[in-house]
Write a protein that holds these residues in place. Sequence first.
Motif, PDB file in Angstrom:
ATOM      1  N   UNK A 217      11.250  20.437  -3.819  1.00 41.59           N
ATOM      2  CA  UNK A 217      10.725  19.557  -2.771  1.00 41.59           C
ATOM      3  C   UNK A 217      11.288  18.141  -2.879  1.00 41.59           C
ATOM      4  N   UNK A 218      11.624  17.709  -4.086  1.00 42.79           N
ATOM      5  CA  UNK A 218      12.175  16.374  -4.238  1.00 42.79           C
ATOM      6  C   UNK A 218      13.618  16.283  -3.747  1.00 42.79           C
ATOM      7  N   UNK A 253      13.562   4.982   5.116  1.00 46.35           N
ATOM      8  CA  UNK A 253      13.652   4.952   3.654  1.00 46.35           C
ATOM      9  C   UNK A 253      12.291   4.678   3.030  1.00 46.35           C
ATOM     10  N   UNK A 254      11.514   3.811   3.663  1.00 52.56           N
ATOM     11  CA  UNK A 254      10.175   3.534   3.144  1.00 52.56           C
ATOM     12  C   UNK A 254       9.270   4.754   3.197  1.00 52.56           C
ATOM     13  N   UNK A 255       9.339   5.516   4.325  1.00 54.36           N
ATOM     14  CA  UNK A 255       8.526   6.741   4.446  1.00 54.36           C
ATOM     15  C   UNK A 255       8.934   7.751   3.387  1.00 54.36           C
ATOM     16  N   UNK A 259       6.732   9.206   0.228  1.00 54.63           N
ATOM     17  CA  UNK A 259       6.533  10.633  -0.034  1.00 54.63           C
ATOM     18  C   UNK A 259       6.869  10.976  -1.484  1.00 54.63           C
ATOM     19  N   UNK A 260       7.967  10.405  -1.975  1.00 51.33           N
ATOM     20  CA  UNK A 260       8.323  10.639  -3.374  1.00 51.33           C
ATOM     21  C   UNK A 260       7.248  10.070  -4.301  1.00 51.33           C
ATOM     22  N   UNK A 261       6.660   8.934  -3.900  1.00 48.99           N
ATOM     23  CA  UNK A 261       5.574   8.378  -4.703  1.00 48.99           C
ATOM     24  C   UNK A 261       4.377   9.303  -4.762  1.00 48.99           C
ATOM     25  N   UNK A 382       2.107  21.977   4.592  1.00 52.04           N
ATOM     26  CA  UNK A 382       2.159  20.727   5.333  1.00 52.04           C
ATOM     27  C   UNK A 382       3.546  20.099   5.172  1.00 52.04           C
ATOM     28  N   UNK A 383       4.266  20.008   6.271  1.00 49.91           N
ATOM     29  CA  UNK A 383       5.628  19.451   6.219  1.00 49.91           C
ATOM     30  C   UNK A 383       5.648  17.943   6.333  1.00 49.91           C
ATOM     31  N   UNK A 384       4.515  17.335   6.610  1.00 48.25           N
ATOM     32  CA  UNK A 384       4.491  15.880   6.761  1.00 48.25           C
ATOM     33  C   UNK A 384       4.503  15.160   5.428  1.00 48.25           C
ATOM     34  N   UNK A 385       4.152  15.863   4.366  1.00 48.87           N
ATOM     35  CA  UNK A 385       4.112  15.244   3.051  1.00 48.87           C
ATOM     36  C   UNK A 385       2.795  14.596   2.731  1.00 48.87           C
TER      37      UNK A 385
END
Length: 442
Positions: A217-218, A253-255, A259-261, A382-385
């Motif tokens: 996922x990452x 990039x912020x979104x 998500x990674x956070x 959920x694909x939105x993260x």
Amino acid sequence: MEKVTRQSLKNSFIKAVAITMLIVFLCSALAIFICYRLQKHILPDSNEVWLTQQTTAPDGTVTEAKLRYVLNGPPEPFGQLVADGQEHNEAQEQTSYRIERIESSYSMLSSKAKTAYRSSQICMVLLPLMFAVIGTTLCAWWFYHKILEPPITVLMDATTHIQDQDLNFQINFDRRDELGQLCTAFEKMRQTLYENNRQMWSMLEERRALQASVAHDLRNPIAIMTGYVEYLQENSRGGTLTEEKLEKALSNLGITAERMGRYTDTMRDLGAIEETEVHRREVELPDFLQHMADSLSILFQNTEVRFACDFHVPAGRAVLDGELLYRVLENLIFNALRFAERQIELAFYLEHGTLSATVTDDGPGFSDKLMQKKTALFYSEDTSGKHLGLGLAVSRVLCQKHGGTIELSNKSPHGACVKVSIKLQEILYGTALITGGENGNI
């Protein structure tokens, strides 16, 4: 309830020794009796005497004759014994009789009879001693081979299996003495070790699956961030980077970074939950579950979803971690609220020392893809993260810590059902059964 009588090694040993002593006593008594009868048969009767007849002929010749005679009563005088045809010659011969008691019957025996008599005397002493030694030896042999050796063999074999890290075996020994109880305790220990190893292996497999899932996922957000960085670099060098393009790229990039956070926070939270310890305490059933349901009803205050509870738990006391169970049900109900249309049902069951709770909604149910991966620790559609499947993962880990499981299923015609099962340490249960009396809105 049938009362099980517990046998004892001490009682078994005493019984074996008592039977052995009885057999030795009977055999010794029989041997002594036979030797005594043999001696009586060899020795002459103590009432036997020598009857001596002395005859003096007219010519002065004296002859003697001895006769062995048994005295059965008081002595009586003997008359003169006269041969046929000599009734008129009484004056010609004089006959006298003499009785002599046999002082030593043994001294009158032959050498063979003396040997037999001595042998019988020796046997009267040696045979009981020999029977005692043989009886003790046979008793010890029987007690070891019939009482001690079977459980010792079973335990040694079990120890060998455990040393070889093989727990896939069973200890079958149903005797009720101390060694039987030891084998039963050993079997329970083996089952516990087997279950712990199975759960540990399952958790390791799920951890590997989790790591693989997170790594997979990452890749997407990393690829997105790499693409935007390359895009900004190319447009910056070419002079085509406008303020609008820059703002849009930075926003994306912020979104992606956010998500990674979330992924990072999820992994950290899941690791902390795996370190959670189970704290069991005694609770009253079903009152404790009723209070728990009342607390969970707060989740429905700002929704239009109806909450119904059903209790199938007898009155009594049990030992469990109520906080852990509450966190599991809270996560499951929170997830169910995302898909439920009108109602969510919570039901409790108690069977064979296992407390089960089912959370059922009337939503679309689980997809076929999720049902295929329902045993995975970490999965989300959920694909939105925004929802990463952490609630189900946390609930599964907490259930495993309480010796329980989580099962996913779909109900007919539609709706999802999640069943939580945890093992209880039972103390005391009554006979009253509450069925359907607590249905209704909360």
